[in-house]
Design an enzyme around this catalytic site. Structure first.
Site, PDB file in Angstrom:
ATOM      1  CB  CYS A   3      -0.963  -0.013   1.179  1.00 14.62           C
ATOM      2  SG  CYS A   3      -0.150  -0.106   2.792  1.00 14.62           S
TER       3      CYS A   3
ATOM      4  CG  HIS B  21      -4.695   0.368   3.455  1.00 21.22           C
ATOM      5  ND1 HIS B  21      -3.933  -0.440   2.636  1.00 21.22           N
ATOM      6  CD2 HIS B  21      -5.613   0.963   2.632  1.00 21.22           C
ATOM      7  CE1 HIS B  21      -4.371  -0.352   1.402  1.00 21.22           C
ATOM      8  NE2 HIS B  21      -5.387   0.493   1.361  1.00 21.22           N
TER       9      HIS B  21
ATOM     10  CG  ASP C 185      -7.018   1.660  -1.413  1.00 23.12           C
ATOM     11  OD1 ASP C 185      -5.803   1.671  -1.688  1.00 23.12           O
ATOM     12  OD2 ASP C 185      -7.515   0.937  -0.537  1.00 23.12           O
TER      13      ASP C 185
END
Length: 579
Positions: free
Chosen positions: A339, A381, A397
């Site tokens: 991430c 994250h 995202d």
């Protein structure tokens, strides 16, 4: 010397451990060992200042049992009774069990602070969330391999969808080519009230943070509407705690995924959110400029970046190391990461294309029990936010474009290289055990003055003040000490000495039943002489037993164990009968 002082949680604990080690080096007598064991109990207590989970607390109790067993082993043992470990451990366990009611009374009646005792601020800069105000390549790996709980969220109404479980914590807006950092000047409170569109879902929930430390940033479901007591909602839509002596560990929140705070961006803020470090990302800049020239629309540029990640990039928790120019090396070289790599590269591309963007770190996903959502450190994250004029900030995202399983299953389960330590069955076992750990947290760790008052109210003692609580605790202590003293002074078989003495008392009782009066002030030789005269038929047996008892009890400092055992059996079997 390393910490520079002896005050604070970490330096004080380090000093205590060092002093204990030095004490062990100079221990020569039993008294030194007792002092060391007593000080070891104090050092053991200091470990609870760092973590108070159920398993760790049970481990502390186990070590405390070993310390008590060590103190018992230092007590003088009766003659011919060798010291054995298991009896000492059993006695230590019994003493701990006896202490439990008294500990419960002190736990309930001792006047409490306005916040849990373990919530006092430490002297370190670690937060309970495990996140920091910076993000560099590889930094999230430590968190993603950490299966310890970060927080629990108890929702009071409908539960959010898995795709909406984004808990924002810190916003990072400055980039030096390698590391994203947070600009603290943006932490001032926002005067604007978040706007929630009609028919937008609003989730009410209670957050309980795990661990200890300085909780500077409070995780909140994206986006929080109002700040809880003791915190404020910054312009970046993150919750920042106010300075104070006590850290927040439990707080109530309301969030809405469609809430908007700002719809305009000032010129200086836009320039800062478009800034890129000179000398970095030449290829990425060229790609972004090509998108700008060809696609024109901001939304189309965002989709082009997501399509790029989806087509030729891999998700892994073990990415290859990056060169100095991290963005170009990732986008055009390794093409593998997790991430933080995708969020960093995506925000760089957006800024190079003229779209204000920033990185947000927090947590995504979690495990649902019947009552709450458990979020672990491994659920940490990073994602991106892009600015849209007239609409405000929108979450994007990029990791979801590469690995949708990361959003649905979590970081560990979506990694194809995950080993058995992060296997599904082991994680499920840990999740199930967390139900007990959650009960421990609610009942013990967060037990403050309000919970104490609520508990006493159930028993009709809601008006008790601190003085009344101390008086009640003193009465409980006095009663406990009186019962303990009565138990210690009671007449038991153990009061008659070791097995040999108890067998000798049975021998004297057998003589008394045969008509030979038992005189407490009479020694064994006089008793034997009188018994032989009164029972001439058994005189030989009586005299042999008396002589052997005198020889073992008074004639030797350490009699033979086998010889003593034979005498104990003979004394127990002796019957005088008629004479």
């Amino acid at each position: 010397m390393q910490y520079g002082n002896i005050f604070g949680r970490v330096p004080g604990t380090a000093l205590a451990c060092g002093m204990l080690g030095l004490k062990l080096l100079e221990a020569e007598r039993a008294r030194d060992a007792r002092v060391a064991l007593g000080f070891a109990s104090f050092v053991l207590m200091s470990s609870l200042l760092f973590t108070q989970s159920l398993l760790f607390s049970l481990a502390v109790c186990g070590v405390l049992g070993l310390v008590i067993a060590g103190l018992l082993a230092l007590q003088p043992a009766p003659l011919a009774q060798p010291r054995r470990m298991l009896p000492d451990l059993a006695r230590a366990s019994m003493l701990l069990g006896v202490a439990v009611p008294l500990a419960l009374a002190a736990f309930v009646l001792l006047p409490r602070l306005n916040a849990p005792l373990w919530g006092t601020r430490g002297d370190d800069t670690l937060t309970s969330t495990g996140l920091s105000d910076s993000m560099a390549p590889g930094q999230f790996v430590r968190l993603m391999l950490d299966e310890s709980p970060a927080f629990r969220a108890e929702f009071k109404g409908p539960r959010p969808r898995p795709q909406a479980l984004y808990f924002r914590t810190i916003v990072l807006s400055d980039f030096d080519g390698t590391t994203w950092t947070r600009r603290f000047t943006d932490s001032r409170a926002s005067d604007a009230i978040p706007q929630v569109p009609a028919r937008s879902p609003i989730y009410g929930y209670t957050m309980t943070l795990e661990g200890s430390g300085d909780h500077r940033w409070l995780p909140a479901l994206d986006l929080p509407i109002v700040a809880p007591e003791g915190a404020r909602l910054s312009r970046e839509q993150i919750l920042v705690t106010r300075p104070g002596p006590v850290a927040i560990v439990t707080y109530d929140l309301q969030s809405s995924p469609d809430a908007k705070l700002d719809t305009t961006l000032s010129g200086p803020e836009r320039a800062r959110l478009l800034a890129l470090p000179p000398g970095y990302g030449a290829q990425a800049r060229q790609l972004a400029q090509r998108w700008r020239d060809q696609l024109q629309s901001d939304d189309r540029i965002v989709q082009a970046a997501l399509k790029l990640f989806h087509s030729s990039f891999d998700y892994t928790l073990e990415p290859p190391p990056l060169a100095r120019d991290t963005v170009d090396d990732f986008l055009f070289g390794t093409k593998a990461g997790f991430c933080e790599h995708y969020a960093s590269a995506f925000v760089f591309l957006m800024r190079a294309a003229g779209i204000p963007a920033r990185v947000v770190t927090g947590y995504q996903g979690g495990w649902w029990s019947s009552e709450y959502l458990l979020v672990r450190q491994s659920d940490a994250h990073a994602w991106a936010e892009v600015w849209s004029d007239g609409e405000g900030w929108k979450r994007v995202d990029p990791t979801a474009a590469v690995s949708p399983d990361r959003i649905d299953l979590g970081a560990a389960q979506s990694d194809p290289n995950a080993g058995w330590m992060r296997s599904g069955w082991l994680r499920e076992l840990r999740n199930q055990f967390d139900i007990a750990n959650s009960l421990w947290t609610r009942s013990v760790i967060t037990f403050d003055s309000l919970r104490q008052h609520a508990l006493l109210t159930e028993f009709g003692a809601s008006e008790l003040g601190r003085g009344d609580l101390l008086l009640a605790l003193s009465i409980v202590l006095a009663i406990t000490m009186a019962l303990a003293a009565a138990w210690a002074m009671r007449e038991t078989r153990a009061r008659h000495g070791d097995p040999l003495d108890r067998a000798w008392q049975r021998f004297r009782a057998a003589l008394a039943r045969g008509g030979i009066e038992d005189r407490p002030n009479e020694g064994p030789l006089d008793l034997g002489e009188r018994a032989c005269a009164a029972a001439p038929r058994r005189a030989r047996d009586v005299q042999a037993l008396v002589d052997e008892y005198v020889a073992l009890r008074y004639g030797s400092a350490e009699p033979e164990r086998a010889r003593m055992a034979r005498l104990v059996r003979s004394l127990r079997r002796f019957r005088l009968g008629r004479h």
